[in-house]
Motif scaffolding. Structure first.
Motif, PDB file in Angstrom:
ATOM      1  N   VAL A  75       0.840  -1.205   0.000  1.00 53.54           N
ATOM      2  CA  VAL A  75       0.000   0.000   0.000  1.00 53.54           C
ATOM      3  C   VAL A  75       0.869   1.247   0.000  1.00 53.54           C
ATOM      4  CG1 VAL A  75      -1.707   1.323   1.315  1.00 53.54           C
ATOM      5  CG2 VAL A  75      -1.956  -1.160   1.102  1.00 53.54           C
ATOM      6  N   ALA A  76       1.936   1.256   0.808  1.00 48.28           N
ATOM      7  CA  ALA A  76       2.815   2.423   0.885  1.00 48.28           C
ATOM      8  C   ALA A  76       3.499   2.675  -0.449  1.00 48.28           C
ATOM      9  CB  ALA A  76       3.844   2.227   1.993  1.00 48.28           C
ATOM     10  N   GLU A  77       3.950   1.637  -1.125  1.00 41.20           N
ATOM     11  CA  GLU A  77       4.648   1.812  -2.396  1.00 41.20           C
ATOM     12  C   GLU A  77       3.696   2.206  -3.519  1.00 41.20           C
ATOM     13  OE1 GLU A  77       8.512  -1.149  -1.924  1.00 41.20           O
ATOM     14  OE2 GLU A  77       6.695  -1.933  -2.892  1.00 41.20           O
ATOM     15  N   GLU A  78       2.482   1.661  -3.507  1.00 41.78           N
ATOM     16  CA  GLU A  78       1.513   1.984  -4.567  1.00 41.78           C
ATOM     17  C   GLU A  78       0.806   3.312  -4.313  1.00 41.78           C
ATOM     18  OE1 GLU A  78       1.013   0.427  -7.401  1.00 41.78           O
ATOM     19  OE2 GLU A  78       2.535  -1.100  -6.919  1.00 41.78           O
ATOM     20  N   GLY A  79       0.656   3.675  -3.035  1.00 35.92           N
ATOM     21  CA  GLY A  79      -0.077   4.894  -2.706  1.00 35.92           C
ATOM     22  C   GLY A  79      -1.556   4.771  -3.013  1.00 35.92           C
ATOM     23  N   ASN A  80      -2.024   3.548  -3.158  1.00 36.15           N
ATOM     24  CA  ASN A  80      -3.412   3.317  -3.528  1.00 36.15           C
ATOM     25  C   ASN A  80      -3.788   1.900  -3.105  1.00 36.15           C
ATOM     26  OD1 ASN A  80      -5.554   2.255  -5.606  1.00 36.15           O
ATOM     27  ND2 ASN A  80      -5.676   4.510  -5.740  1.00 36.15           N
ATOM     28  N   VAL A  81      -4.882   1.774  -2.339  1.00 34.32           N
ATOM     29  CA  VAL A  81      -5.267   0.471  -1.807  1.00 34.32           C
ATOM     30  C   VAL A  81      -5.730  -0.464  -2.926  1.00 34.32           C
ATOM     31  CG1 VAL A  81      -6.815  -0.745  -0.233  1.00 34.32           C
ATOM     32  CG2 VAL A  81      -5.867   1.475   0.421  1.00 34.32           C
ATOM     33  N   THR A  82      -6.452   0.073  -3.900  1.00 31.13           N
ATOM     34  CA  THR A  82      -6.958  -0.770  -4.990  1.00 31.13           C
ATOM     35  C   THR A  82      -5.813  -1.373  -5.794  1.00 31.13           C
ATOM     36  OG1 THR A  82      -8.976   0.558  -5.149  1.00 31.13           O
ATOM     37  CG2 THR A  82      -8.425  -0.838  -7.044  1.00 31.13           C
ATOM     38  N   ARG A  83      -4.852  -0.514  -6.175  1.00 29.71           N
ATOM     39  CA  ARG A  83      -3.698  -1.037  -6.941  1.00 29.71           C
ATOM     40  C   ARG A  83      -2.887  -2.015  -6.104  1.00 29.71           C
ATOM     41  NH1 ARG A  83      -3.187   4.428  -8.660  1.00 29.71           N
ATOM     42  NH2 ARG A  83      -1.393   4.719  -7.264  1.00 29.71           N
ATOM     43  N   LYS A 112      -1.988  -5.955  -6.922  1.00 27.52           N
ATOM     44  CA  LYS A 112      -0.605  -6.437  -6.875  1.00 27.52           C
ATOM     45  C   LYS A 112      -0.483  -7.665  -5.965  1.00 27.52           C
ATOM     46  CE  LYS A 112       4.078  -4.816  -5.693  1.00 27.52           C
ATOM     47  NZ  LYS A 112       4.864  -3.640  -5.224  1.00 27.52           N
ATOM     48  N   LEU A 113      -1.193  -7.638  -4.848  1.00 32.04           N
ATOM     49  CA  LEU A 113      -1.126  -8.738  -3.870  1.00 32.04           C
ATOM     50  C   LEU A 113      -2.027  -9.913  -4.247  1.00 32.04           C
ATOM     51  CD1 LEU A 113      -1.226  -6.566  -0.628  1.00 32.04           C
ATOM     52  CD2 LEU A 113       0.737  -7.911  -1.428  1.00 32.04           C
ATOM     53  N   GLY A 114      -2.977  -9.664  -5.137  1.00 31.36           N
ATOM     54  CA  GLY A 114      -3.889 -10.724  -5.536  1.00 31.36           C
ATOM     55  C   GLY A 114      -5.002 -10.964  -4.541  1.00 31.36           C
ATOM     56  N   ILE A 115      -5.416  -9.938  -3.822  1.00 30.81           N
ATOM     57  CA  ILE A 115      -6.521 -10.068  -2.868  1.00 30.81           C
ATOM     58  C   ILE A 115      -7.543  -8.966  -3.154  1.00 30.81           C
ATOM     59  CG2 ILE A 115      -5.041 -11.094  -1.088  1.00 30.81           C
ATOM     60  CD1 ILE A 115      -5.031  -8.413   0.340  1.00 30.81           C
ATOM     61  N   GLY A 116      -8.684  -9.024  -2.502  1.00 30.27           N
ATOM     62  CA  GLY A 116      -9.713  -8.008  -2.702  1.00 30.27           C
ATOM     63  C   GLY A 116      -9.365  -6.714  -2.002  1.00 30.27           C
ATOM     64  N   GLN A 117      -9.922  -5.597  -2.532  1.00 27.19           N
ATOM     65  CA  GLN A 117      -9.630  -4.294  -1.929  1.00 27.19           C
ATOM     66  C   GLN A 117     -10.242  -4.137  -0.537  1.00 27.19           C
ATOM     67  OE1 GLN A 117     -12.151  -1.483  -1.866  1.00 27.19           O
ATOM     68  NE2 GLN A 117     -10.657  -0.426  -0.530  1.00 27.19           N
ATOM     69  N   PRO A 118     -11.517  -4.551  -0.320  1.00 21.89           N
ATOM     70  CA  PRO A 118     -12.088  -4.392   1.034  1.00 21.89           C
ATOM     71  C   PRO A 118     -11.313  -5.168   2.110  1.00 21.89           C
ATOM     72  CG  PRO A 118     -13.815  -4.694  -0.578  1.00 21.89           C
ATOM     73  CD  PRO A 118     -12.543  -4.979  -1.284  1.00 21.89           C
ATOM     74  N   PRO A 119     -10.951  -6.469   1.872  1.00 19.90           N
ATOM     75  CA  PRO A 119     -10.170  -7.181   2.895  1.00 19.90           C
ATOM     76  C   PRO A 119      -8.827  -6.509   3.182  1.00 19.90           C
ATOM     77  CG  PRO A 119     -11.100  -8.740   1.330  1.00 19.90           C
ATOM     78  CD  PRO A 119     -11.324  -7.369   0.759  1.00 19.90           C
ATOM     79  N   LEU A 120      -8.176  -5.957   2.135  1.00 22.84           N
ATOM     80  CA  LEU A 120      -6.886  -5.287   2.344  1.00 22.84           C
ATOM     81  C   LEU A 120      -7.075  -4.041   3.202  1.00 22.84           C
ATOM     82  CD1 LEU A 120      -3.887  -5.004   1.881  1.00 22.84           C
ATOM     83  CD2 LEU A 120      -4.369  -3.898  -0.323  1.00 22.84           C
ATOM     84  N   SER A 121      -8.116  -3.270   2.928  1.00 22.93           N
ATOM     85  CA  SER A 121      -8.376  -2.076   3.745  1.00 22.93           C
ATOM     86  C   SER A 121      -8.606  -2.456   5.196  1.00 22.93           C
ATOM     87  CB  SER A 121      -9.604  -1.335   3.202  1.00 22.93           C
ATOM     88  OG  SER A 121      -9.358  -0.823   1.919  1.00 22.93           O
TER      89      SER A 121
END
Length: 305
Positions: free
Chosen positions: A12-20, A24-33
Protein backbone atom coordinates in the motif's frame (compact mmCIF):
# COMPACT_ATOMS: atom_id res chain seq x y z
CA UNK A 1 2.27 -8.70 14.11
CA UNK A 2 2.64 -11.13 11.20
CA UNK A 3 4.83 -10.92 8.11
CA UNK A 4 1.74 -10.71 5.91
CA UNK A 5 0.78 -7.47 7.67
CA UNK A 6 4.17 -6.02 6.74
CA UNK A 7 3.76 -7.17 3.14
CA UNK A 8 0.30 -5.58 2.93
CA UNK A 9 1.58 -2.35 4.46
CA UNK A 10 4.60 -2.13 2.11
CA UNK A 11 2.45 -2.77 -0.95
CA UNK A 12 0.00 0.00 0.00
CA UNK A 13 2.81 2.42 0.89
CA UNK A 14 4.65 1.81 -2.40
CA UNK A 15 1.51 1.98 -4.57
CA UNK A 16 -0.08 4.89 -2.71
CA UNK A 17 -3.41 3.32 -3.53
CA UNK A 18 -5.27 0.47 -1.81
CA UNK A 19 -6.96 -0.77 -4.99
CA UNK A 20 -3.70 -1.04 -6.94
CA UNK A 21 -1.98 -2.67 -3.93
CA UNK A 22 -4.80 -5.22 -3.71
CA UNK A 23 -4.36 -6.10 -7.39
CA UNK A 24 -0.61 -6.44 -6.87
CA UNK A 25 -1.13 -8.74 -3.87
CA UNK A 26 -3.89 -10.72 -5.54
CA UNK A 27 -6.52 -10.07 -2.87
CA UNK A 28 -9.71 -8.01 -2.70
CA UNK A 29 -9.63 -4.29 -1.93
CA UNK A 30 -12.09 -4.39 1.03
CA UNK A 31 -10.17 -7.18 2.89
CA UNK A 32 -6.89 -5.29 2.34
CA UNK A 33 -8.38 -2.08 3.75
CA UNK A 34 -9.61 -4.00 6.77
CA UNK A 35 -6.17 -5.55 7.30
CA UNK A 36 -4.48 -2.14 7.16
CA UNK A 37 -6.97 -0.70 9.68
CA UNK A 38 -6.47 -3.70 11.98
CA UNK A 39 -2.68 -3.26 11.68
CA UNK A 40 -2.94 0.39 12.65
CA UNK A 41 -5.06 -0.52 15.68
CA UNK A 42 -2.53 -3.16 16.71
CA UNK A 43 0.35 -0.68 16.51
CA UNK A 44 -1.64 2.18 18.03
CA UNK A 45 -0.54 4.66 15.33
CA UNK A 46 -1.95 5.95 12.07
CA UNK A 47 0.14 4.76 9.12
CA UNK A 48 -1.65 6.53 6.26
CA UNK A 49 -3.48 9.74 5.52
CA UNK A 50 -6.48 8.95 3.31
CA UNK A 51 -6.92 11.32 0.35
CA UNK A 52 -9.37 11.50 -2.51
CA UNK A 53 -6.85 9.84 -4.84
CA UNK A 54 -5.39 7.23 -2.51
CA UNK A 55 -3.22 7.20 0.60
CA UNK A 56 -0.03 8.90 1.78
CA UNK A 57 2.20 7.49 4.50
CA UNK A 58 2.32 9.39 7.77
CA UNK A 59 5.60 10.10 9.58
CA UNK A 60 5.09 6.85 11.51
CA UNK A 61 4.35 5.06 8.22
CA UNK A 62 7.52 6.37 6.57
CA UNK A 63 9.65 5.19 9.51
CA UNK A 64 7.95 1.79 9.52
CA UNK A 65 8.40 1.39 5.76
CA UNK A 66 12.21 1.39 6.08
CA UNK A 67 12.22 -1.27 8.80
CA UNK A 68 9.42 -3.29 7.19
CA UNK A 69 11.36 -3.67 3.94
CA UNK A 70 14.45 -4.75 5.87
CA UNK A 71 12.48 -7.29 7.91
CA UNK A 72 10.87 -8.76 4.80
CA UNK A 73 14.26 -9.00 3.08
CA UNK A 74 15.72 -10.71 6.18
CA UNK A 75 12.81 -13.16 6.26
CA UNK A 76 13.31 -14.00 2.58
CA UNK A 77 17.04 -14.38 3.16
CA UNK A 78 16.38 -16.74 6.08
CA UNK A 79 14.04 -18.84 3.94
CA UNK A 80 16.59 -19.08 1.12
CA UNK A 81 19.35 -20.02 3.58
CA UNK A 82 17.19 -22.78 5.05
CA UNK A 83 16.36 -24.09 1.58
CA UNK A 84 20.04 -24.07 0.55
CA UNK A 85 20.99 -25.91 3.74
CA UNK A 86 18.22 -28.43 3.05
CA UNK A 87 19.70 -29.04 -0.40
CA UNK A 88 23.19 -29.48 1.08
CA UNK A 89 24.52 -26.28 -0.53
CA UNK A 90 25.76 -24.77 2.74
CA UNK A 91 27.06 -26.08 6.05
CA UNK A 92 30.11 -28.16 6.77
CA UNK A 93 31.33 -31.60 5.67
CA UNK A 94 33.89 -33.52 7.74
CA UNK A 95 35.82 -35.93 5.51
CA UNK A 96 38.34 -38.46 6.82
CA UNK A 97 40.97 -40.53 5.08
CA UNK A 98 43.72 -42.98 5.86
CA UNK A 99 47.27 -42.03 4.90
CA UNK A 100 47.28 -44.43 1.96
CA UNK A 101 43.91 -43.17 0.66
CA UNK A 102 45.25 -39.62 0.41
CA UNK A 103 47.60 -40.70 -2.41
CA UNK A 104 44.86 -42.18 -4.60
CA UNK A 105 44.06 -39.93 -7.61
CA UNK A 106 40.35 -40.80 -7.48
CA UNK A 107 40.12 -39.38 -3.95
CA UNK A 108 41.75 -36.10 -4.96
CA UNK A 109 39.58 -35.86 -8.08
CA UNK A 110 36.38 -36.39 -6.09
CA UNK A 111 37.28 -33.74 -3.50
CA UNK A 112 38.01 -31.23 -6.28
CA UNK A 113 34.69 -32.04 -8.01
CA UNK A 114 32.72 -31.65 -4.78
CA UNK A 115 34.32 -28.33 -3.90
CA UNK A 116 33.59 -27.08 -7.41
CA UNK A 117 29.94 -28.15 -7.25
CA UNK A 118 29.29 -26.96 -3.67
CA UNK A 119 31.57 -23.99 -2.94
CA UNK A 120 29.29 -22.89 -0.09
CA UNK A 121 30.04 -26.01 1.95
CA UNK A 122 33.05 -25.87 4.25
CA UNK A 123 35.26 -28.96 4.01
CA UNK A 124 37.43 -30.25 6.85
CA UNK A 125 39.88 -33.07 6.07
CA UNK A 126 41.19 -35.32 8.85
CA UNK A 127 43.72 -38.14 8.64
CA UNK A 128 43.52 -41.21 10.87
CA UNK A 129 43.68 -44.98 11.01
CA UNK A 130 40.69 -47.02 9.87
CA UNK A 131 39.75 -47.71 13.50
CA UNK A 132 39.95 -44.01 14.41
CA UNK A 133 37.89 -42.96 11.40
CA UNK A 134 35.18 -45.53 12.12
CA UNK A 135 34.95 -44.35 15.73
CA UNK A 136 34.58 -40.74 14.58
CA UNK A 137 31.89 -41.77 12.07
CA UNK A 138 29.98 -43.66 14.75
CA UNK A 139 30.17 -40.69 17.15
CA UNK A 140 28.96 -38.27 14.46
CA UNK A 141 32.23 -36.33 14.39
CA UNK A 142 32.89 -37.48 10.81
CA UNK A 143 30.51 -37.54 7.84
CA UNK A 144 32.45 -39.71 5.38
CA UNK A 145 35.80 -41.49 5.37
CA UNK A 146 38.08 -43.05 2.77
CA UNK A 147 39.67 -46.14 4.27
CA UNK A 148 41.08 -49.63 3.76
CA UNK A 149 38.13 -51.73 4.99
CA UNK A 150 39.76 -54.77 6.60
CA UNK A 151 38.11 -56.91 9.27
CA UNK A 152 36.70 -54.10 11.41
CA UNK A 153 33.09 -54.12 12.51
CA UNK A 154 31.05 -52.03 10.08
CA UNK A 155 27.74 -52.31 11.91
CA UNK A 156 25.61 -49.27 11.09
CA UNK A 157 27.91 -48.28 8.21
CA UNK A 158 27.64 -48.38 4.45
CA UNK A 159 30.77 -49.10 2.43
CA UNK A 160 31.01 -47.85 -1.14
CA UNK A 161 33.74 -49.53 -3.18
CA UNK A 162 36.11 -46.91 -4.58
CA UNK A 163 38.97 -48.80 -6.17
CA UNK A 164 41.15 -51.85 -6.10
CA UNK A 165 44.77 -51.23 -6.94
CA UNK A 166 47.93 -53.26 -7.30
CA UNK A 167 50.61 -53.37 -4.62
CA UNK A 168 54.11 -52.28 -5.56
CA UNK A 169 57.42 -53.20 -4.00
CA UNK A 170 59.33 -50.29 -2.48
CA UNK A 171 63.05 -51.07 -2.40
CA UNK A 172 66.24 -49.25 -1.44
CA UNK A 173 67.72 -47.67 -4.56
CA UNK A 174 70.83 -49.88 -4.32
CA UNK A 175 68.83 -53.13 -4.05
CA UNK A 176 69.71 -55.71 -6.78
CA UNK A 177 66.06 -55.76 -7.95
CA UNK A 178 65.54 -51.98 -7.85
CA UNK A 179 66.25 -51.49 -11.57
CA UNK A 180 63.85 -54.19 -12.70
CA UNK A 181 60.49 -53.13 -14.15
CA UNK A 182 58.61 -56.09 -12.65
CA UNK A 183 59.61 -58.71 -10.13
CA UNK A 184 58.01 -61.82 -8.62
CA UNK A 185 57.05 -61.24 -5.00
CA UNK A 186 58.89 -64.43 -4.08
CA UNK A 187 62.10 -62.57 -4.94
CA UNK A 188 61.71 -60.72 -1.62
CA UNK A 189 61.27 -63.84 0.51
CA UNK A 190 64.64 -63.39 2.24
CA UNK A 191 64.21 -59.68 2.88
CA UNK A 192 63.25 -57.91 6.10
CA UNK A 193 59.91 -56.10 5.70
CA UNK A 194 59.12 -52.64 7.05
CA UNK A 195 55.43 -52.86 7.95
CA UNK A 196 52.70 -50.67 9.40
CA UNK A 197 51.49 -52.30 12.66
CA UNK A 198 48.30 -54.29 12.19
CA UNK A 199 46.47 -52.28 14.85
CA UNK A 200 47.14 -49.10 12.86
CA UNK A 201 46.02 -50.41 9.45
CA UNK A 202 44.61 -53.96 9.65
CA UNK A 203 43.48 -54.19 6.03
CA UNK A 204 46.71 -53.02 4.44
CA UNK A 205 48.80 -55.08 6.85
CA UNK A 206 46.77 -58.21 6.09
CA UNK A 207 46.84 -57.56 2.34
CA UNK A 208 50.65 -57.35 2.38
CA UNK A 209 51.09 -60.43 4.56
CA UNK A 210 48.44 -62.31 2.57
CA UNK A 211 50.13 -61.50 -0.74
CA UNK A 212 53.44 -62.80 0.60
CA UNK A 213 51.81 -66.00 1.79
CA UNK A 214 50.19 -66.46 -1.61
CA UNK A 215 53.69 -66.13 -3.07
CA UNK A 216 54.85 -68.97 -0.81
CA UNK A 217 56.62 -67.25 2.08
CA UNK A 218 56.04 -65.55 5.41
CA UNK A 219 57.40 -61.97 5.38
CA UNK A 220 60.23 -61.38 7.82
CA UNK A 221 58.96 -58.67 10.17
CA UNK A 222 61.50 -55.91 10.65
CA UNK A 223 61.13 -52.30 11.70
CA UNK A 224 57.56 -51.03 12.13
CA UNK A 225 56.40 -47.66 10.83
CA UNK A 226 53.29 -45.69 11.94
CA UNK A 227 52.30 -44.57 8.43
CA UNK A 228 53.16 -45.12 4.78
CA UNK A 229 55.42 -42.09 4.43
CA UNK A 230 57.45 -43.48 7.33
CA UNK A 231 57.57 -46.89 5.64
CA UNK A 232 59.10 -45.31 2.54
CA UNK A 233 61.57 -43.28 4.60
CA UNK A 234 62.73 -46.35 6.54
CA UNK A 235 63.17 -48.31 3.31
CA UNK A 236 65.28 -45.43 1.98
CA UNK A 237 67.36 -45.62 5.16
CA UNK A 238 68.10 -49.31 4.49
CA UNK A 239 65.85 -50.92 7.13
CA UNK A 240 64.35 -53.34 4.61
CA UNK A 241 61.76 -53.53 1.84
CA UNK A 242 57.99 -53.22 1.80
CA UNK A 243 54.82 -53.28 -0.27
CA UNK A 244 52.58 -50.25 -0.76
CA UNK A 245 49.46 -49.48 -2.81
CA UNK A 246 50.46 -48.39 -6.31
CA UNK A 247 49.14 -44.86 -5.80
CA UNK A 248 51.69 -44.33 -3.01
CA UNK A 249 54.45 -44.49 -5.64
CA UNK A 250 53.59 -40.84 -6.33
CA UNK A 251 55.37 -40.09 -3.05
CA UNK A 252 58.92 -39.44 -4.26
CA UNK A 253 61.70 -40.03 -1.77
CA UNK A 254 65.46 -40.05 -2.19
CA UNK A 255 66.98 -43.51 -2.14
CA UNK A 256 63.96 -45.69 -3.02
CA UNK A 257 62.58 -47.38 -6.12
CA UNK A 258 59.02 -48.57 -6.75
CA UNK A 259 58.82 -51.80 -8.70
CA UNK A 260 55.73 -53.58 -10.08
CA UNK A 261 54.81 -56.99 -8.68
CA UNK A 262 53.99 -59.81 -11.10
CA UNK A 263 51.67 -61.60 -8.67
CA UNK A 264 47.97 -61.06 -9.46
CA UNK A 265 46.99 -61.48 -5.78
CA UNK A 266 49.08 -58.51 -4.64
CA UNK A 267 46.22 -55.97 -4.53
CA UNK A 268 44.64 -53.52 -2.08
CA UNK A 269 41.07 -52.24 -1.72
CA UNK A 270 39.87 -48.71 -0.99
CA UNK A 271 36.35 -47.84 0.20
CA UNK A 272 34.27 -44.80 1.22
CA UNK A 273 32.35 -45.28 4.48
CA UNK A 274 29.25 -43.43 5.62
CA UNK A 275 26.72 -43.92 8.40
CA UNK A 276 23.88 -46.16 7.28
CA UNK A 277 21.25 -43.86 8.81
CA UNK A 278 22.78 -40.60 7.56
CA UNK A 279 20.29 -39.08 5.12
CA UNK A 280 21.77 -35.59 5.15
CA UNK A 281 21.79 -33.73 1.84
CA UNK A 282 25.50 -32.90 2.03
CA UNK A 283 26.44 -36.59 2.32
CA UNK A 284 23.98 -37.56 -0.42
CA UNK A 285 25.47 -34.87 -2.67
CA UNK A 286 29.01 -36.14 -2.07
CA UNK A 287 27.96 -39.71 -2.88
CA UNK A 288 26.10 -38.54 -6.00
CA UNK A 289 29.25 -36.85 -7.29
CA UNK A 290 31.18 -40.02 -6.45
CA UNK A 291 28.84 -42.01 -8.68
CA UNK A 292 29.32 -39.48 -11.45
CA UNK A 293 33.11 -39.67 -11.05
CA UNK A 294 33.37 -43.45 -10.88
CA UNK A 295 30.24 -44.47 -12.81
CA UNK A 296 27.56 -46.39 -10.93
CA UNK A 297 29.48 -48.48 -8.35
CA UNK A 298 28.56 -51.92 -7.16
CA UNK A 299 25.80 -52.06 -4.54
CA UNK A 300 27.01 -50.63 -1.21
CA UNK A 301 28.17 -53.11 1.42
CA UNK A 302 27.12 -53.07 5.04
CA UNK A 303 29.64 -55.76 5.96
CA UNK A 304 33.43 -55.80 5.50
CA UNK A 305 34.61 -56.06 1.91
Amino acid sequence: MELRHLRYFVAVAEEGNVTRAAEKLGIGQPPLSQQILAFERELGVQLFHRTGHGVVATEAGRVLLVDAKRLLEDAQHAILNAQRAGRGETGHLNLGFTASAAFHPTVRSLIRAYRGAYPGVGLTLSEGSTAQLLAMLEEGRMDLAFLRPGRHSFAGMTLHEVAEEALKAVLPRHHPLAKRRRIPLSGLSEESFVLIPREASPMLHDEIVGACRQAGFEPLAGQQAPQLSSVVSLVAAGFGVSLVPASVSQFHAEGVAYVEIQDANARSKLALASRLADGSAKVSNFLAIARQQWGEPAAPHTTPI
